[in-house]
Design a protein around this motif. Structure first.
Motif, PDB file in Angstrom:
ATOM      1  N   GLU A   1       0.685   1.744   8.772  1.00 52.17           N
ATOM      2  CA  GLU A   1       1.986   1.957   8.921  1.00 52.17           C
ATOM      3  C   GLU A   1       2.392   3.038   7.619  1.00 52.17           C
ATOM      4  OE1 GLU A   1       6.296  -0.104   8.957  1.00 52.17           O
ATOM      5  OE2 GLU A   1       4.445  -1.298   9.032  1.00 52.17           O
ATOM      6  N   ALA A   2       1.717   2.681   6.660  1.00 50.46           N
ATOM      7  CA  ALA A   2       2.207   3.795   5.416  1.00 50.46           C
ATOM      8  C   ALA A   2       1.807   5.027   5.659  1.00 50.46           C
ATOM      9  CB  ALA A   2       1.549   3.114   4.081  1.00 50.46           C
ATOM     10  N   ALA A   3       0.571   5.093   6.156  1.00 52.80           N
ATOM     11  CA  ALA A   3       0.068   6.589   6.288  1.00 52.80           C
ATOM     12  C   ALA A   3       0.923   7.329   7.475  1.00 52.80           C
ATOM     13  CB  ALA A   3      -1.449   6.433   6.867  1.00 52.80           C
TER      14      ALA A   3
ATOM     15  N   ARG B   1       4.033   6.589   7.915  1.00 52.56           N
ATOM     16  CA  ARG B   1       5.470   6.925   7.637  1.00 52.56           C
ATOM     17  C   ARG B   1       5.462   8.258   6.686  1.00 52.56           C
ATOM     18  NH1 ARG B   1       9.258   3.414   8.900  1.00 52.56           N
ATOM     19  NH2 ARG B   1       8.422   1.378   9.559  1.00 52.56           N
ATOM     20  N   ALA B   2       4.225   8.299   6.106  1.00 51.34           N
ATOM     21  CA  ALA B   2       3.962   9.490   5.017  1.00 51.34           C
ATOM     22  C   ALA B   2       3.814  10.535   5.978  1.00 51.34           C
ATOM     23  CB  ALA B   2       2.978   9.378   4.236  1.00 51.34           C
ATOM     24  N   TYR B   3       3.553  10.762   7.033  1.00 56.23           N
ATOM     25  CA  TYR B   3       2.906  11.955   8.020  1.00 56.23           C
ATOM     26  C   TYR B   3       4.228  12.191   8.234  1.00 56.23           C
ATOM     27  CZ  TYR B   3       0.513  14.993  10.835  1.00 56.23           C
ATOM     28  OH  TYR B   3      -0.316  16.227  11.422  1.00 56.23           O
ATOM     29  N   VAL B   4       5.175  11.278   9.081  1.00 58.83           N
ATOM     30  CA  VAL B   4       6.425  11.781   9.516  1.00 58.83           C
ATOM     31  C   VAL B   4       7.346  12.135   8.611  1.00 58.83           C
ATOM     32  CG1 VAL B   4       8.511  10.785  10.610  1.00 58.83           C
ATOM     33  CG2 VAL B   4       6.122   9.738  11.450  1.00 58.83           C
ATOM     34  N   ARG B   5       7.291  11.679   7.222  1.00 65.44           N
ATOM     35  CA  ARG B   5       8.054  12.283   6.273  1.00 65.44           C
ATOM     36  C   ARG B   5       7.629  13.871   6.252  1.00 65.44           C
ATOM     37  NH1 ARG B   5       8.966  11.238  -0.131  1.00 65.44           N
ATOM     38  NH2 ARG B   5      11.087  13.056  -0.217  1.00 65.44           N
TER      39      ARG B   5
ATOM     40  N   GLY C   1       0.861  -1.295  -0.080  1.00 65.88           N
ATOM     41  CA  GLY C   1       0.035   0.259   0.003  1.00 65.88           C
ATOM     42  C   GLY C   1       0.832   1.265  -0.083  1.00 65.88           C
ATOM     43  N   GLU C   2       0.491   2.163  -0.844  1.00 64.26           N
ATOM     44  CA  GLU C   2       1.314   3.316  -0.924  1.00 64.26           C
ATOM     45  C   GLU C   2       0.440   4.619  -0.623  1.00 64.26           C
ATOM     46  OE1 GLU C   2       4.135   5.195  -4.374  1.00 64.26           O
ATOM     47  OE2 GLU C   2       2.018   5.243  -4.790  1.00 64.26           O
TER      48      GLU C   2
ATOM     49  N   GLY D   1       4.209  14.039   1.927  1.00 59.74           N
ATOM     50  CA  GLY D   1       5.052  12.939   2.243  1.00 59.74           C
ATOM     51  C   GLY D   1       4.499  11.643   1.588  1.00 59.74           C
ATOM     52  N   ARG D   2       5.272  10.555   1.651  1.00 64.08           N
ATOM     53  CA  ARG D   2       5.037   9.380   1.043  1.00 64.08           C
ATOM     54  C   ARG D   2       5.412   8.192   1.776  1.00 64.08           C
ATOM     55  NH1 ARG D   2       7.874   5.630  -2.181  1.00 64.08           N
ATOM     56  NH2 ARG D   2       6.548   4.982  -4.005  1.00 64.08           N
ATOM     57  N   GLY D   3       4.454   7.248   2.132  1.00 65.31           N
ATOM     58  CA  GLY D   3       4.817   5.791   2.875  1.00 65.31           C
ATOM     59  C   GLY D   3       4.660   4.752   2.024  1.00 65.31           C
TER      60      GLY D   3
END
Length: 510
Positions: A485-487, A489-493, A461-462, A476-478
């Motif tokens: 988890e992908a969401a 990671r995207a938010y942290v980026r 999932g992206e 951001g992208r996760g």
């Protein structure tokens, strides 16, 4: 045959698209792919806008071989000197300077007058020429500029030493027949243009960027400014792959040649899409997934008998055939590296190590890992913004009829580890609120997109997000098989992009 130079502005004008925020590593990787594509010029960025853009242009200038490397600059002295500092490391540097020439821009944007703009343009070209052997000048909003005044400005730039004169249809206002006539008249008014490269830069506000660019070629232009997948400000730029394949496929009509390696077009399109988050529409010419598909029975029958009945190009012409790569859990690091290289990604050191670890984790859950999976992993690792916040772990409790609750553990390179909990309207909202609390940086989600990289329940999932922090939007992208988890990671980026001050200051451009 007359040779048409392909000037790629994906990393400058393309990156100005709303919601795109490429890291330095992403820009460098795309630039290497553009070199494999064999474009003539890479406009690597606008160095004055941010430290990140300056670093990216400098890295590309020093590391990417083959194309001319250009940096954009307004006619201000500090812009030009900063651009030169960035591109000087290239074997083939170019300074590209510009100024608005329409009365609308002169009066309302620059609060100036025709005389000041005329003299400023000439002075800027002279300064740029004193620093760099190759100089391009663009009159911004040229197609809405009085042709007489435009001729004066262009003549002054030519006299000052500009090697390339780029006529910018900045707001996508003109039409093909009108643009061709406009360019022919300009060449008549400025005889010195015959000794210079005449370039065109067309935007797609009325859907005519490619048509206008091709009209420019017919009218004598020998450089066309384009972007991969047509990305750019507002409705975008002329699409690189469409312009190139029109010139190649209809060489009989246009009578020109291009140096682009067309078999790299599909790879380049996918890489830019993966890294920017801008999906390619299925029906997009050349690189859309439907471009070589046939639904109608009559079409299918014809293609089975002879592809030429309903296809004017072959999939292999743009590199679509022979790219299906399948790896399994027993594949080694060398096999992964080679497979990624075939897809246009050059991963080394720690980046390759991280990508291999993620590949192995994915291969444990999937029977085969496809080219699409590999491209997604590579793009995610190349684009992993090296910020100071790192998501170490998270936990979510969600149930029907009640608010979700999330707990996160965030590590900071300088300040240690922080833990926080929060409730939200669903698991993703709860995780985002917990990240806000742990980092001490509060954001407002303005865009959220989730896609499956491939089909099936075990697909990656992206997630791509755009988050507003105190009026500044960061992307951001996760990537993960777990979409929460992908969401996260995207938010942290996005938080890292904001915290590092890596967002460009918007500037008016051609």
């Amino acid at each position: 045959m007359r040779r048409i130079q392909i000037f790629d502005t994906t990393l400058r004008d393309g990156e100005q698209s709303p919601g795109i925020s490429l890291s330095v590593e992403e820009k460098v990787e795309i630039a290497h792919q553009l070199a494999r594509l064999r474009v003539d010029v890479i406009e690597a960025g606008f160095p004055i806008t941010s430290e990140g853009d300056f670093e990216a242009v400098s890295r590309i200038a020093s590391e990417v071989e083959g194309p001319v490397i250009a940096g954009l600059a307004r006619i201000h002295q500090e812009d030009i000197e900063r651009a030169w500092e960035a591109v000087r490391w290239s074997r083939r540097p170019r300074i590209h300077t510009f100024v608005g020439t329409s009365d609308l821009h002169i009066e309302h944007q620059m609060r100036s007058n025709r005389e000041e703009i005329l003299s400023g343009a000439a002075e800027a070209v002279r300064l740029a020429k004193s620093l760099c052997e190759n100089v391009e000048f663009s009159p911004m909003d040229a197609t809405r500029t009085d042709i007489g005044y435009l001729a004066e400005v262009v003549a002054a730039a030519v006299e000052a030493g500009a090697d390339v004169i780029n006529i910018a249809d900045t707001v996508g206002y003109t039409t093909p027949a009108e643009f061709a006539a406009f360019l022919r008249e300009l060449q008549e008014r400025v005889p010195g243009l015959k000794d210079r490269v005449l370039s065109v830069h067309c935007h797609d506000d009325l859907g005519m960027a490619v048509a206008n660019s091709l009209a420019g070629v017919e009218a004598g232009a020998t450089q066309v400014e384009v972007a991969v997948n047509g990305i750019g400000e507002r409705a975008g730029n002329a699409s690189l792959e469409e312009v190139v394949m029109a010139l190649v496929t209809r060489r009989d009509y246009y009578g020109v040649d291009v140096g682009v390696e067309t078999r790299q077009l599909a790879n380049t399109s996918r890489m830019v899409s993966n890294m920017t988050g801008y999906d390619v529409p299925p029906n997009k010419a050349i690189v859309g997934r439907n471009a070589f598909l046939h639904e109608s029975g009559i079409h299918q029958d014809g293609v089975l008998k002879d592809r030429r009945t309903f296809e004017i190009m072959q999939p292999a012409d743009i590199g679509l055939e022979g790219t299906n790569i399948f790896l399994g859990k027993h594949s080694g690091r060398h096999a992964l590296k080679e497979a990624l290289a075939d897809l246009g990604y050059t991963l080394e050191g720690e980046t390759l190590k991280r990508a291999f670890k993620r590949f192995k984790e994915l291969a444990d859950h999937k029977k085969t890992v496809t080219a699409a999976d590999l491209e997604a992993i590579a793009a995610d690792e190349v684009g992993s913004f090296e910020g100071k916040f790192v998501l170490e772990s998270f936990r979510v409790v969600a149930a029907t009829g009640r608010q979700s609750r999330a707990a996160v553990r965030i590590a900071h390179a300088d300040r240690g580890t922080f833990e926080a909990e929060a409730e939200g309207e669903g698991p993703v909202d709860a995780v985002f609120r917990a990240i806000d609390s742990a980092t001490g940086i509060k954001g407002r989600l303005t865009d959220f997109r989730i896609d499956a990289v491939t089909g099936g329940k075990d697909a990656l999932g992206e997630v791509r997000v755009t988050v507003e922090f105190e009026g500044t939007e960061c992307a951001g992208r996760g990537l993960s098989q777990d979409v929460v988890e992908a969401a996260a990671r995207a938010y942290v980026r996005a938080v890292n992009v904001y915290a590092a001050g890596a967002v460009k200051v918007p500037q008016a451009t051609p």
